[in-house]
Design a protein around this motif. Structure first.
Motif, PDB file in Angstrom:
ATOM      1  N   GLU A   1       0.855  -1.360   0.141  1.00 12.64           N
ATOM      2  CA  GLU A   1      -0.202  -0.056   0.026  1.00 12.64           C
ATOM      3  C   GLU A   1       0.881   1.143  -0.019  1.00 12.64           C
TER       4      GLU A   1
ATOM      5  N   ASN B   1       2.454   1.697  -3.750  1.00 13.70           N
ATOM      6  CA  ASN B   1       1.354   1.988  -4.373  1.00 13.70           C
ATOM      7  C   ASN B   1       0.894   3.522  -4.221  1.00 13.70           C
ATOM      8  N   SER B   2       0.955   4.026  -2.939  1.00  8.40           N
ATOM      9  CA  SER B   2       0.747   5.651  -2.725  1.00  8.40           C
ATOM     10  C   SER B   2       1.747   6.369  -3.181  1.00  8.40           C
TER      11      SER B   2
ATOM     12  N   ARG C   1       3.710   5.599  -5.763  1.00  2.00           N
ATOM     13  CA  ARG C   1       3.838   5.584  -7.285  1.00  2.00           C
ATOM     14  C   ARG C   1       2.469   6.498  -7.426  1.00  2.00           C
ATOM     15  N   ASN C   2       1.361   6.519  -6.847  1.00  2.00           N
ATOM     16  CA  ASN C   2       0.367   7.759  -7.286  1.00  2.00           C
ATOM     17  C   ASN C   2       0.700   8.924  -6.922  1.00  2.00           C
TER      18      ASN C   2
ATOM     19  N   VAL D   1       2.876  10.179  -9.917  1.00  2.00           N
ATOM     20  CA  VAL D   1       2.064  10.447 -11.232  1.00  2.00           C
ATOM     21  C   VAL D   1       1.231  11.670 -11.006  1.00  2.00           C
ATOM     22  N   GLU D   2       0.386  11.766  -9.720  1.00  2.00           N
ATOM     23  CA  GLU D   2      -0.206  13.135  -9.528  1.00  2.00           C
ATOM     24  C   GLU D   2       0.512  14.259  -9.479  1.00  2.00           C
TER      25      GLU D   2
ATOM     26  N   GLU E   1      -4.178  15.744  -1.864  1.00  2.00           N
ATOM     27  CA  GLU E   1      -3.355  14.503  -2.405  1.00  2.00           C
ATOM     28  C   GLU E   1      -2.534  15.034  -3.538  1.00  2.00           C
ATOM     29  N   ARG E   2      -2.371  16.507  -3.374  1.00  2.00           N
ATOM     30  CA  ARG E   2      -1.491  16.934  -4.425  1.00  2.00           C
ATOM     31  C   ARG E   2      -0.620  18.170  -3.835  1.00  2.00           C
TER      32      ARG E   2
END
Length: 329
Positions: free
Chosen positions: A11, A14-15, A17-18, A21-22, A181-182
């Motif tokens: 998790e 994955n967070s 990587r997200n 990307v964001e 989240e950005r």
């Protein structure tokens, strides 16, 4: 490693990587080279003295970015401050590291004192002895939940620092970063004192909270924004994973109720005492009064506090539900 630990590790990855990307984080393996001759020539020519808006861009390493937002988040509602280490290439600042400073801030301002300057001097000396040639090229501080811009005090600080050119100011908003989240970040430089910006430059400032407009309005003609982007290198992968795990644990994955456990406990104890008082009143046969009257009679100011406490904790619980659905399902 047990199944639960493997799941948490997955998790976290994955967070990460997200997050990359964001925030459009790209690889840049050449970002860490340092050309002493080039920087010597730049220092001699000083092209920024001929153009008030010479610098256009800021590229921030992911290591420096995570250090800044983790530091800013640790301050909560209090502003924090640090220095930026890196280099300048053409019209671009490359921020390679962020150094948190031991300063005492408030909810609206932060200033570096003698202790912070002594700490920074020692840090630079240690770096030089270890072979690090990058200079201090800026400073950063946080604006908890009121956006990225420069106040009057910030403008004065940046103007003073620009005498040590090249120098850039970065502002991060840890609360909005957590919510959206950005990364909410801005990079700025002040104009020369006698410079008059164009109308187009004045308009390109973004949204400012209503309660800060008066402060911003008085100084919006004193500085301009630089484009901000982020990069990472393969050499930093392990450090990035470590920093992200810390950030993930302390902020994105942290329970708001657990984080405020002491305050939550005190509030519940206070509520319990008041319920008991109300129950004792009923058992004693005294006239029954409403809970509102009882609270107001003992201390009128406590009623508003009770209402605020309930709203805050309900909101915290609701955010925890959303966080669980988003990150753990």
């Amino acid at each position: 490693m047990c199944i639960r630990d493997r799941k948490k590790a997955m998790e976290t990855r994955n967070s990460l990587r997200n997050f990359e990307v964001e925030n459009s984080i790209v690889s840049a393996e050449t970002a860490f080279g340092y050309d002493e001759q080039y920087h010597h020539v730049m220092g001699e020519e000083q092209p920024w003295t001929k153009d008030p808006v010479y610098f256009k861009r800021v590229k921030v390493s992911m290591v420096a970015l995570l250090k800044m937002i983790t530091h800013a988040h640790s301050g909560g509602d209090i502003e924090v401050m640090g220095s930026l280490q890196g280099k300048v290439v053409g019209d671009t600042f490359f921020i390679q590291d962020a150094i948190r400073l031991p300063v005492e801030g408030t909810e609206t301002r932060v200033n570096a004192g003698a202790e912070a300057m002594e700490f920074l001097t020692q840090y630079i000396e240690i770096g030089e002895n270890a072979g690090r040639k990058e200079a201090i090229v800026g400073w950063y501080h946080s604006h908890p939940n009121y956006g990225c811009w420069l106040s009057g005090i910030d403008v004065s600080t940046q103007r003073l620092q620009q005498h040590q050119e090249p120098f850039v100011a970065i502002v991060v908003d840890p609360i909005q970063t957590l919510s959206l989240e950005r990364v909410q970040i801005g990079a700025f430089r002040t104009y020369p004192t006698n410079y008059k910006p164009t109308e187009e430059q004045i308009q390109a400032k973004g949204n400012i909270p209503k309660d800060k407009i008066s402060d911003f309005g008085a100084h919006h003609k004193d500085y301009y924004s630089l484009d901000v982007s982020f990069y990472k290198t393969e050499a930093d992968s392990k450090l990035i994973e470590t920093l992200w795990a810390q950030y993930w644990k302390e902020s994105l994955a942290a329970s708001l109720v657990v984080r405020d456990a002491e305050k939550f406990h005190d509030g519940c104890c206070g509520l319990s005492r008041r319920v008991k008082s109300y129950t004792d009143t009923i058992k004693s046969g005294r006239p029954i009064v409403s809970a509102d009257d009882l609270i107001a009679r003992n201390d009128p100011s406590r009623k508003a506090e009770f209402v605020s406490f309930g709203i805050e904790k309900n909101g915290a619980a609701l955010k925890d539900v959303f966080k669980t659905l988003l990150f753990y399902k």
